[in-house]
Design a protein around this motif. Structure first.
Motif, PDB file in Angstrom:
ATOM      1  N   ILE A 109      34.569  39.971  37.438  1.00 47.35           N
ATOM      2  CA  ILE A 109      34.416  39.619  38.846  1.00 47.35           C
ATOM      3  C   ILE A 109      35.508  38.609  39.165  1.00 47.35           C
ATOM      4  N   ALA A 110      36.405  38.958  40.082  1.00 49.09           N
ATOM      5  CA  ALA A 110      37.573  38.122  40.357  1.00 49.09           C
ATOM      6  C   ALA A 110      37.626  37.720  41.824  1.00 49.09           C
ATOM      7  N   GLY A 111      37.817  36.431  42.048  1.00 48.55           N
ATOM      8  CA  GLY A 111      38.068  35.909  43.388  1.00 48.55           C
ATOM      9  C   GLY A 111      39.362  35.137  43.365  1.00 48.55           C
ATOM     10  N   ILE A 112      40.306  35.481  44.234  1.00 49.47           N
ATOM     11  CA  ILE A 112      41.659  34.947  44.165  1.00 49.47           C
ATOM     12  C   ILE A 112      42.028  34.316  45.505  1.00 49.47           C
ATOM     13  N   LEU A 113      42.694  33.180  45.462  1.00 53.22           N
ATOM     14  CA  LEU A 113      43.106  32.509  46.689  1.00 53.22           C
ATOM     15  C   LEU A 113      44.294  33.229  47.332  1.00 53.22           C
ATOM     16  N   ALA A 114      44.388  33.107  48.651  1.00 45.47           N
ATOM     17  CA  ALA A 114      45.404  33.833  49.406  1.00 45.47           C
ATOM     18  C   ALA A 114      46.821  33.380  49.091  1.00 45.47           C
ATOM     19  N   ASP A 115      46.987  32.114  48.643  1.00 45.09           N
ATOM     20  CA  ASP A 115      48.337  31.623  48.363  1.00 45.09           C
ATOM     21  C   ASP A 115      48.770  31.872  46.926  1.00 45.09           C
ATOM     22  N   PHE A 162      40.774  46.484  32.461  1.00 43.97           N
ATOM     23  CA  PHE A 162      39.328  46.686  32.400  1.00 43.97           C
ATOM     24  C   PHE A 162      38.896  47.760  33.392  1.00 43.97           C
ATOM     25  N   ALA A 163      37.897  48.537  32.987  1.00 41.42           N
ATOM     26  CA  ALA A 163      37.440  49.660  33.809  1.00 41.42           C
ATOM     27  C   ALA A 163      36.666  49.202  35.032  1.00 41.42           C
ATOM     28  N   THR A 164      35.935  48.111  34.910  1.00 40.03           N
ATOM     29  CA  THR A 164      35.101  47.641  36.011  1.00 40.03           C
ATOM     30  C   THR A 164      35.566  46.263  36.466  1.00 40.03           C
ATOM     31  N   VAL A 165      36.152  46.221  37.672  1.00 40.63           N
ATOM     32  CA  VAL A 165      36.616  44.965  38.254  1.00 40.63           C
ATOM     33  C   VAL A 165      36.112  44.883  39.688  1.00 40.63           C
ATOM     34  N   TYR A 166      35.346  43.853  39.981  1.00 37.30           N
ATOM     35  CA  TYR A 166      34.895  43.581  41.342  1.00 37.30           C
ATOM     36  C   TYR A 166      35.767  42.486  41.944  1.00 37.30           C
ATOM     37  N   PRO A 223      39.317  27.358  52.827  1.00 41.13           N
ATOM     38  CA  PRO A 223      40.130  28.080  53.818  1.00 41.13           C
ATOM     39  C   PRO A 223      41.262  28.872  53.182  1.00 41.13           C
ATOM     40  N   ARG A 224      41.528  28.632  51.895  1.00 45.51           N
ATOM     41  CA  ARG A 224      42.594  29.354  51.200  1.00 45.51           C
ATOM     42  C   ARG A 224      42.108  30.690  50.632  1.00 45.51           C
ATOM     43  N   ALA A 225      40.847  31.043  50.864  1.00 45.58           N
ATOM     44  CA  ALA A 225      40.287  32.273  50.308  1.00 45.58           C
ATOM     45  C   ALA A 225      41.020  33.498  50.846  1.00 45.58           C
ATOM     46  N   LEU A 226      41.208  34.466  49.985  1.00 49.45           N
ATOM     47  CA  LEU A 226      41.861  35.712  50.381  1.00 49.45           C
ATOM     48  C   LEU A 226      40.912  36.521  51.258  1.00 49.45           C
ATOM     49  N   PRO A 227      41.327  36.898  52.466  1.00 55.29           N
ATOM     50  CA  PRO A 227      40.454  37.700  53.319  1.00 55.29           C
ATOM     51  C   PRO A 227      40.284  39.113  52.774  1.00 55.29           C
ATOM     52  N   GLU A 228      39.255  39.777  53.236  1.00 54.66           N
ATOM     53  CA  GLU A 228      38.954  41.119  52.734  1.00 54.66           C
ATOM     54  C   GLU A 228      40.145  42.060  52.905  1.00 54.66           C
ATOM     55  N   ALA A 229      40.883  41.887  54.005  1.00 52.76           N
ATOM     56  CA  ALA A 229      42.032  42.759  54.251  1.00 52.76           C
ATOM     57  C   ALA A 229      43.060  42.652  53.127  1.00 52.76           C
ATOM     58  N   GLY A 238      40.002  48.266  42.178  1.00 53.12           N
ATOM     59  CA  GLY A 238      38.858  47.375  42.075  1.00 53.12           C
ATOM     60  C   GLY A 238      37.831  47.698  43.150  1.00 53.12           C
ATOM     61  N   GLN A 239      36.636  47.230  42.961  1.00 53.53           N
ATOM     62  CA  GLN A 239      35.567  47.452  43.913  1.00 53.53           C
ATOM     63  C   GLN A 239      35.364  46.185  44.733  1.00 53.53           C
ATOM     64  N   LEU A 240      35.377  46.322  46.054  1.00 57.26           N
ATOM     65  CA  LEU A 240      35.221  45.165  46.918  1.00 57.26           C
ATOM     66  C   LEU A 240      33.745  44.850  47.106  1.00 57.26           C
ATOM     67  N   LYS A 241      33.396  43.568  47.001  1.00 58.55           N
ATOM     68  CA  LYS A 241      32.037  43.111  47.278  1.00 58.55           C
ATOM     69  C   LYS A 241      32.122  41.902  48.204  1.00 58.55           C
ATOM     70  N   ASP A 242      31.091  41.709  49.012  1.00 61.73           N
ATOM     71  CA  ASP A 242      31.096  40.626  49.996  1.00 61.73           C
ATOM     72  C   ASP A 242      30.975  39.240  49.365  1.00 61.73           C
ATOM     73  N   SER A 243      30.446  39.172  48.143  1.00 63.66           N
ATOM     74  CA  SER A 243      30.240  37.882  47.490  1.00 63.66           C
ATOM     75  C   SER A 243      30.172  38.085  45.987  1.00 63.66           C
TER      76      SER A 243
END
Length: 428
Positions: free
Chosen positions: A339-345, A359-363, A371-377, A385-390
Motif C-alpha cells: 500500500i503506497a501513498g506518495i507526495l505530489a512533489d 509486486f503483483a498487488t499494489v494499492y 497539502p502535498r498529497a498526490l491527488p487522485e488524478a 496499481g489499484q486506486l483506493k480512496d484511503s
C-alpha cells in the motif's frame, strides 16, 4: 498558550521561504542568546538513512554515559519526538515554555522589524538549539531538514559531519543532478571538521573529495576506512560484524532490517568513535554493542503487527523504494501486498513503477493530512496499481483478499505516521 495552542502556533509559520539563507534563523537565535554557539554537535545529512543513523549515533553515545540531544524530522506519533534528550521526547510543559520564550523573542524582533518572519522549520530548529542548551546536553545530534548548505540547521560548527548517501530527491530545491545535490549536502562540511560518509556514488564522491581538500577535513568513507564484513538476519533484526583500522566488532545486533541499515549502523559506529576521539571521551566496545542493540527506529521497515502481518516503511524517493524492494525480497519468499501513498512533489511515477514491477498487488492511496498529497488524478496517470480512496480501504481490501499475506505500507513518512498513530495509539 497550552500544549495544543503551542503546537498550532508552530504550525502557523510558512513552510518555505523565498530566500535560501540563514539570516532569519540567525536573527532569531541571536535574540535567544545564540544557543547554537554553546554546545557540541554532530551534524548529519543524506538523501536516505540520516534518521536511522542519527538515532543509532545517539544511542551509542548515550550508552557511553553522555547526555545526548537528538533533533530529527518528521515526527511519527507526537510532535515532541522532534527534539529528544536521551531518547525522551521534550515534555509538554517544557515545549510550552520553549515556544513561549521563542515567541516573545520573535515578537520583540517584529517590534523593530514589523515584516520579520521565519519558516516553521527555522522556528523549530531554534527551539531545539535553545532547549538543548537549557538542558545542558553533552552533545546534540542534529539531522538536516533538506540538503545541507542552506538548511536552517547549518548554523553550527560540529565536532563531526556525516553524509549517509546522495541520490535524487527534492530536485526542485536542490537541483536535478547528483553533483548539484551533493554540493548542497557537502555544505555541512566545515574547515578542519572530520566527515564520515557512506560509499558515495562517483559524482557525489568527487564533490566530497573537492570539499574536504578545500576544508582540510579528515574523510572517513564506508568500504574504504570502515565496513561491515558480514551480516545476517536475526529475527526481525540483523547480526553484523563491523571493522575499521582499529578493531573488529563481531556479532553486533541491531533491531532493524534491510541491508542499507548495515551501512547506516557502520556509519553510526564510526561517527561515534570519531566524536569520542575528538573530545577525548572513552567509548568502549560494550557501549557500541549496547547502543546498537537499542537502536529501534519507528516506520523504518517496522513490523507493527504479526496478525495481520503489517510492516511500515517511510521510503519516499526512488532510491529508498529500490532499497525497500531489495529488503522485502530478502525478508519474504512469497507474495507481498504493498500500500503506497506518495507526495505530489516526489517522483511518484518512478516510485510507483518500481513497486508495480516488483509486486503483483499494489494499492495506491492518498497521503492523509498534508497539502502535498498526490491527488487522485496523479495516480490515474500511472495506469498501474489499484486506486483506493484511503489506506484504510486498501488495508480492508488486502485483508479480504488474503488475510495471511504480508502487508507493507510505504511511500511517505507522513503516511507511515498516520497509519502508526491510528493502529498503535495507546499501545506504545
Amino acid at each position: 498558550m497550552n500544549y495544543s495552542e503551542s503546537v498550532a502556533y508552530i504550525h502557523s509559520f510558512p513552510r518555505l521561504a523565498k530566500t535560501g539563507d540563514h539570516r532569519r534563523i540567525l536573527t532569531l537565535l541571536h535574540a535567544l542568546g545564540d544557543p547554537q554557539k554553546k554546545g557540541r554537535y554532530i551534524h548529519i545529512t543524506g538523501t536516505n538513512g540520516k534518521g536511522s543513523t542519527a538515532n543509532a549515533i545517539a544511542h551509542v553515545l548515550e550508552a557511553s554515559g553522555l547526555k545526548v540531544g537528538l533533533f530529527t524530522s518528521p515526527f511519527i506519533m507526537r510532535f515532541n519526538e522532534r527534539m529528544m534528550i536521551d531518547h525522551v521526547p521534550i515534555p509538554d510543559d517544557e515545549l510550552i515554555q520553549a515556544v513561549a520564550v521563542a515567541r516573545a523573542a520573535l515578537d520583540e524582533l517584529r517590534t523593530a522589524q514589523p515584516d520579520f518572519n521565519v519558516t516553521e522549520f527555522e522556528f523549530v530548529t531554534a527551539l531545539a538549539f535553545w532547549y538543548f542548551h537549557q538542558r545542558r546536553v553533552d552533545v546534540a545530534v542534529i539531522e538536516v531538514g533538506i540538503g545541507g548548505d542552506t538548511d536552517s540547521t547549518n548554523v553550527i560548527t560540529p565536532v563531526v559531519s556525516v553524509l549517509t548517501e546522495v541520490a535524487l530527491d527534492h530536485q526542485k530545491l536542490l537541483g536535478d543532478t547528483i553533483t548539484a545535490i551533493a554540493t548542497h549536502k557537502a555544505g555541512i562540511i566545515k574547515r578542519g571538521v572530520p566527515v564520515v560518509t557512506g560509499d558515495l556514488v562517483p559524482d557525489a564522491a568527487a564533490v566530497v573529495t573537492g570539499k574536504t581538500q578545500t576544508t582540510g577535513s579528515q574523510w572517513y568513507r564506508y568500504d574504504r576506512d570502515f565496513t561491515v564484513l558480514k551480516a545476517k538476519l536475526h529475527g526481525w533484526g540483523q547480526r553484523l560484524t563491523y571493522q575499521d583500522e582499529d578493531e573488529t566488532l563481531a556479532d553486533l545486533t541491531v533491531p532493524l532490517v534491510g541491508d542499507y541499515q548495515q551501512r547506516n549502523m557502520a556509519i553510526a559506529i564510526k561517527t561515534a568513535k570519531v566524536y569520542a576521539q575528538a573530545t577525548h571521551w572513552t567509548l568502549t566496545a560494550r557501549d557500541i554493542r549496547q547502543g546498537l542493540a537499542a537502536s529501534r527506529w519507528p516506520a523504518r521497515l517496522e513490523k507493527i503487527s504479526d496478525s495481520p502481518f503489517i510492516v511500515l516503511d517511510g521510503a519516499h524517493n526512488p532510491d529508498g523504494i529500490k532499497g525497500l524492494v531489495v529488503a522485502l525480497h530478502e525478508l519474504f519468499s512469497g507474495p507481498v501486498t504493498v500500500i503506497a501513498g506518495i507526495l505530489a512533489d516526489k517522483d511518484y511515477a518512478s516510485m510507483a513503477a518500481i513497486l508495480t514491477h516488483a509486486f503483483a498487488t499494489v494499492y495506491l492511496v492518498p497521503v492523509p493530512g498534508t497539502p502535498r498529497a498526490l491527488p487522485e488524478a496523479g495516480y490515474e496517470m500511472l495506469h498501474e496499481g489499484q486506486l483506493k480512496d484511503s489506506w484504510q480501504a486498501a488495508l480492508a481490501a488486502s485483508l479480504d483478499d488474503d488475510p495471511d499475506q504480508p502487508i507493507v505500507i510505504t511511500g511517505s513518512l507522513y503516511l507511515a505516521a498516520a497509519v502508526r498513530q491510528t493502529l498503535l495509539e495507546g499501545t506504545s
